[in-house]
Design a protein around this motif. Sequence first.
Motif, PDB file in Angstrom:
ATOM      1  N   LYS A   2       0.841  -1.201   0.000  1.00 28.82           N
ATOM      2  CA  LYS A   2       0.000   0.000   0.000  1.00 28.82           C
ATOM      3  C   LYS A   2       0.875   1.249   0.000  1.00 28.82           C
ATOM      4  CE  LYS A   2      -4.122  -1.893   2.052  1.00 28.82           C
ATOM      5  NZ  LYS A   2      -3.636  -3.296   2.122  1.00 28.82           N
ATOM      6  N   GLU A  33      -0.002  11.288  10.574  1.00 27.63           N
ATOM      7  CA  GLU A  33      -0.512  10.080  11.212  1.00 27.63           C
ATOM      8  C   GLU A  33      -0.716   8.972  10.167  1.00 27.63           C
ATOM      9  OE1 GLU A  33      -3.866  11.214  13.779  1.00 27.63           O
ATOM     10  OE2 GLU A  33      -4.733   9.271  13.183  1.00 27.63           O
ATOM     11  N   LEU A  34      -1.310   9.371   9.042  1.00 27.67           N
ATOM     12  CA  LEU A  34      -1.599   8.413   7.962  1.00 27.67           C
ATOM     13  C   LEU A  34      -0.351   7.717   7.437  1.00 27.67           C
ATOM     14  CD1 LEU A  34      -4.090  10.233   5.551  1.00 27.67           C
ATOM     15  CD2 LEU A  34      -4.384   7.944   6.547  1.00 27.67           C
ATOM     16  N   GLN A  36       2.100   6.513   8.769  1.00 27.81           N
ATOM     17  CA  GLN A  36       2.523   5.342   9.545  1.00 27.81           C
ATOM     18  C   GLN A  36       1.807   4.065   9.098  1.00 27.81           C
ATOM     19  OE1 GLN A  36       5.116   6.318  11.140  1.00 27.81           O
ATOM     20  NE2 GLN A  36       4.522   8.457  10.786  1.00 27.81           N
ATOM     21  N   LYS A  37       0.682   4.210   8.408  1.00 23.55           N
ATOM     22  CA  LYS A  37      -0.109   3.041   8.003  1.00 23.55           C
ATOM     23  C   LYS A  37       0.360   2.433   6.689  1.00 23.55           C
ATOM     24  CE  LYS A  37      -4.564   4.631   9.860  1.00 23.55           C
ATOM     25  NZ  LYS A  37      -5.382   3.543  10.402  1.00 23.55           N
ATOM     26  N   PHE A  38       1.265   3.113   5.988  1.00 21.60           N
ATOM     27  CA  PHE A  38       1.608   2.687   4.624  1.00 21.60           C
ATOM     28  C   PHE A  38       2.992   2.049   4.540  1.00 21.60           C
ATOM     29  CE2 PHE A  38      -1.954   5.420   4.041  1.00 21.60           C
ATOM     30  CZ  PHE A  38      -2.605   4.894   2.924  1.00 21.60           C
ATOM     31  N   ASP A  39       3.129   1.138   3.551  1.00 19.48           N
ATOM     32  CA  ASP A  39       4.421   0.478   3.330  1.00 19.48           C
ATOM     33  C   ASP A  39       5.390   1.407   2.622  1.00 19.48           C
ATOM     34  OD1 ASP A  39       3.271  -2.067   4.162  1.00 19.48           O
ATOM     35  OD2 ASP A  39       2.170  -1.970   2.280  1.00 19.48           O
ATOM     36  N   LEU A 201     -10.223   3.794   6.508  1.00 15.76           N
ATOM     37  CA  LEU A 201      -9.171   2.885   6.048  1.00 15.76           C
ATOM     38  C   LEU A 201      -9.129   1.728   7.022  1.00 15.76           C
ATOM     39  CD1 LEU A 201      -6.310   5.440   5.250  1.00 15.76           C
ATOM     40  CD2 LEU A 201      -7.696   4.179   3.598  1.00 15.76           C
ATOM     41  N   PHE A 203      -6.941  -0.711   7.495  1.00 17.21           N
ATOM     42  CA  PHE A 203      -5.671  -1.385   7.733  1.00 17.21           C
ATOM     43  C   PHE A 203      -4.821  -0.538   8.653  1.00 17.21           C
ATOM     44  CE2 PHE A 203      -3.548   1.448   4.735  1.00 17.21           C
ATOM     45  CZ  PHE A 203      -4.538   1.708   3.808  1.00 17.21           C
TER      46      PHE A 203
END
Length: 203
Positions: A2, A33-34, A36-39, A201, A203
């Motif tokens: 992602k 913040e967002l 941190q959720k991504f690869d 989201l 994930f």
Amino acid sequence: MKTLVLIDIQNDFMPGGALAVKNGDEIIPLINELQQKFDLVIATQDWHAKGHSSFASAHQDASAFDVIKLNGLNQVLWPDHCVQNTPGAEFHPELDTNRIETIFRKGTDLAIDSYSGFYDNMHLKSTGLSGYLKEKGVHQVYFAGLAGDYCVAYSVLDSISEGFETTLIEDATRSIDQKGFEKMKLEILRKGGTILKAADLVF
Ligand code: VGL
Ligand code: ZN
């Protein structure tokens, strides 16, 4: 994998900037913040040569926000903004840049504007972003940043045509013109893109 693509989170698009987007700075805490959720996190930078043809100042008897024909395309004339190596072209100081792996710059060609992070407005020259993502095996691309009705929307549309599963995170963007953004959102949905809010989201 992602991937989050952050569009043009630059000083000139912030309140007080040369081409200010209303409340543009509000998105920054959410975007930090967002990330941190991504690869993978990628950013774009609007990066105009001085005297760029999208600037009203480059045309006689023209004012900012006039629309003219440029190379056969409708071109909004903008105030001078995001000139290469000026403070206005820098990322907002509160944007966390530690996870941004690569920056793609656009709008460098004097003669043609470039809203999308993938191609210039005439689709003549690629920035290499599509090939970069494909080489990394990316299938899902998420977009946030400024401005929602221009560079974010055109990036999202190109991402869909490039074959990526494409999502616009709508509360992580702000627009120059809200009506224009609503129109672009319809086009994005019609072309098969997804629009959701950060909290949705899963994930
Ligand atoms: C943008 C207008 C001109 C944007 C860039 O980042 O949305 N808009 N240049
Ligand atoms: Zn620009």
